[in-house]
Design a protein around this motif. Structure first.
Motif, mmCIF file in Angstrom:
data_model
loop_
_atom_site.group_PDB
_atom_site.id
_atom_site.type_symbol
_atom_site.label_atom_id
_atom_site.label_comp_id
_atom_site.label_asym_id
_atom_site.label_seq_id
_atom_site.Cartn_x
_atom_site.Cartn_y
_atom_site.Cartn_z
ATOM 1 N N UNK A 17 -5.707 4.564 3.217
ATOM 2 C CA UNK A 17 -5.571 3.866 1.939
ATOM 3 C C UNK A 17 -4.123 3.857 1.462
ATOM 4 N N UNK A 18 -3.436 4.992 1.568
ATOM 5 C CA UNK A 18 -2.045 5.050 1.097
ATOM 6 C C UNK A 18 -1.150 4.111 1.886
ATOM 7 N N UNK A 19 -1.354 4.025 3.185
ATOM 8 C CA UNK A 19 -0.536 3.148 4.009
ATOM 9 C C UNK A 19 -0.710 1.694 3.592
ATOM 10 N N UNK A 20 -1.956 1.298 3.387
ATOM 11 C CA UNK A 20 -2.215 -0.096 3.036
ATOM 12 C C UNK A 20 -1.781 -0.392 1.609
ATOM 13 N N UNK A 21 -2.002 0.542 0.684
ATOM 14 C CA UNK A 21 -1.575 0.337 -0.704
ATOM 15 C C UNK A 21 -0.065 0.237 -0.809
ATOM 16 N N UNK A 22 0.663 0.927 0.059
ATOM 17 C CA UNK A 22 2.121 0.843 0.039
ATOM 18 C C UNK A 22 2.596 -0.560 0.381
ATOM 19 N N UNK A 23 1.846 -1.244 1.240
ATOM 20 C CA UNK A 23 2.215 -2.608 1.628
ATOM 21 C C UNK A 23 1.720 -3.639 0.630
ATOM 22 N N UNK A 24 0.495 -3.439 0.132
ATOM 23 C CA UNK A 24 -0.105 -4.380 -0.822
ATOM 24 C C UNK A 24 -1.114 -3.606 -1.662
#
Length: 401
Positions: A76-83
């Protein structure tokens, strides 16, 4: 962890982190253009679907990946960092499906999880606590649902919904699942906010939607006890997910700003250096923000561990264990809110005036942070922490704590 692999990650977990990184790279590649276009996030959900992430938490025996929340938090953190909007959608999808396990309907949950894996279903919820409840009228063969909810993140792009409403004859609060494409469900398309623009968080109206008893998860317990404590994990889970999104947004803002500074920021004439990356003020600025993000991430990880322990207790969950998890999550919410709002503001001081050009989209991190941190007043989380310090009382059970 904010972006690096977990030191003890197993091969299967490493695979899913690599998948998350690839999805994040795809999202980051056109994040500015997609956010400015402000279209319904159907392509984004399709990306998550094609990557296999929708069934990450579905048990292996139901056809899913069979992983647990610790890995999901990292993804989740990886994807939230991008969008941040897509991270929001994914986190809510996971949690809406997971929270069906909090009810005494293992048969229904097993069916829903199996269908999710087989048909790659995307889930959302319609259960905003502050809205007037949807009215469920008994029909003899089920219920007829009418009413309106103002905010329902992801509902308009979902395949299935978890919905809460109140039975108008008894006053019981019931939770059920339904097909998001039911002709009686109307999506209002009225989400036009400062940030989280692609989270599809608009209103929903139900017009004589029929619900069969087989699709009802259950009622909210009327008496305190194991079942009530377990169902009360739902609001804590949402608060934890929001804190995870805060950390992801902060990390995304930091890495995007750092890339800009490395490639574009000019050294200030009074700095005495030729490159901005050699300016001690710039170095200290980035160092301080990095430390604050890592501190927030560690606190959120601790809250996640407390939540996982409470969830693992099952029907044996007691008020004290639930209270300790609530307190940790309130602490994480307070700190992550402060950090993400600070980071997404202060990066502009490190990148310079030219970085405010719309084509760079650095403002999207601030707008997303400012929007999502207003989900519920963080001052009340701080008050919960203070009350525990002064009186020993744990946060009360509400729709937000």
């Amino acid at each position: 962890m904010t972006g690096e692999d977990h030191p003890g990650a197993e091969p299967a977990a490493t695979h899913w982190l690599a998948v998350a990184d690839e999805v994040a790279r795809t999202l980051a590649g056109d994040a500015v253009e997609r956010e400015q276009a402000n279209e319904h996030p159907r392509r984004e959900v399709a990306l998550l679907r094609d990557a296999g992430l929708l069934a990450l938490l579905v048990p292996a025996e139901a056809g899913g990946a069979g992983h647990q929340w610790p890995l999901a938090h990292q993804v989740l953190r990886r994807i939230a960092a991008a969008d941040a909007s897509v991270g929001h959608l994914l986190g809510y999808h996971w949690f809406q499906l997971w929270r069906t396990r909090l009810f005494d309907r293992p048969d229904l949950t097993a069916r829903l999880e199996r269908n999710t894996a087989e048909d790659r279903l995307f889930w959302a919820g319609v259960s905003n606590p502050r809205d007037a409840a949807l009215a469920l009228t008994p029909t003899g063969r089920g219920w007829r649902v009418t009413g309106r909810k103002s905010f329902a993140t992801g509902a308009s792009v979902a395949d299935r919904l978890v919905v809460s409403g109140t039975e108008d004859t008894s006053g019981r609060k019931l939770t059920f699942v339904t097909d998001a494409a039911d002709p009686g469900i109307h999506y209002l398309g009225d989400w036009d906010n400062l940030g989280q623009r692609l989270s599809a968080s608009g209103g929903v109206e139900f017009r004589d939607v029929l619900v069969h008893p087989d699709d009802v998860l259950g009622a909210q317990p009327e008496e305190d006890g194991g079942a009530a404590h377990r169902q009360s994990l739902a609001p804590l889970g949402f608060q934890l997910l929001l804190s995870q999104l805060h950390v992801g947004i902060a990390h995304g803002a930091l890495t995007t700003a750092a890339g800009y500074t490395t490639e574009r920021t000019r050294a200030w004439s009074a700095s005495g250096v030729e490159r901005a990356v050699d300016d001690p003020h710039v170095l200290a600025g980035y160092g301080g923000l990095t430390a604050r993000i890592e501190a927030a991430a560690c606190l959120v990880d601790t809250a996640a561990e407390a939540f996982d322990a409470a969830a693992a207790a099952g029907q044996a969950l007691d008020a004290a264990t639930r209270g300790r998890a609530a307190l940790r999550i309130s602490q994480a919410k307070v700190v992550s809110t402060e950090v993400v709002n600070a980071v997404t503001t202060e990066v502009f001081e490190l990148t310079g005036a030219r970085a405010t050009a719309n084509r760079y989209g650095l403002d999207r991190f601030w707008r997303n942070a400012r929007t999502i941190t207003l989900h519920d007043p963080v001052k009340y989380k701080a008050a919960e922490i203070g009350r525990h310090l002064l009186t020993g009382h744990y946060p009360p059970v509400t729709g937000y704590s």
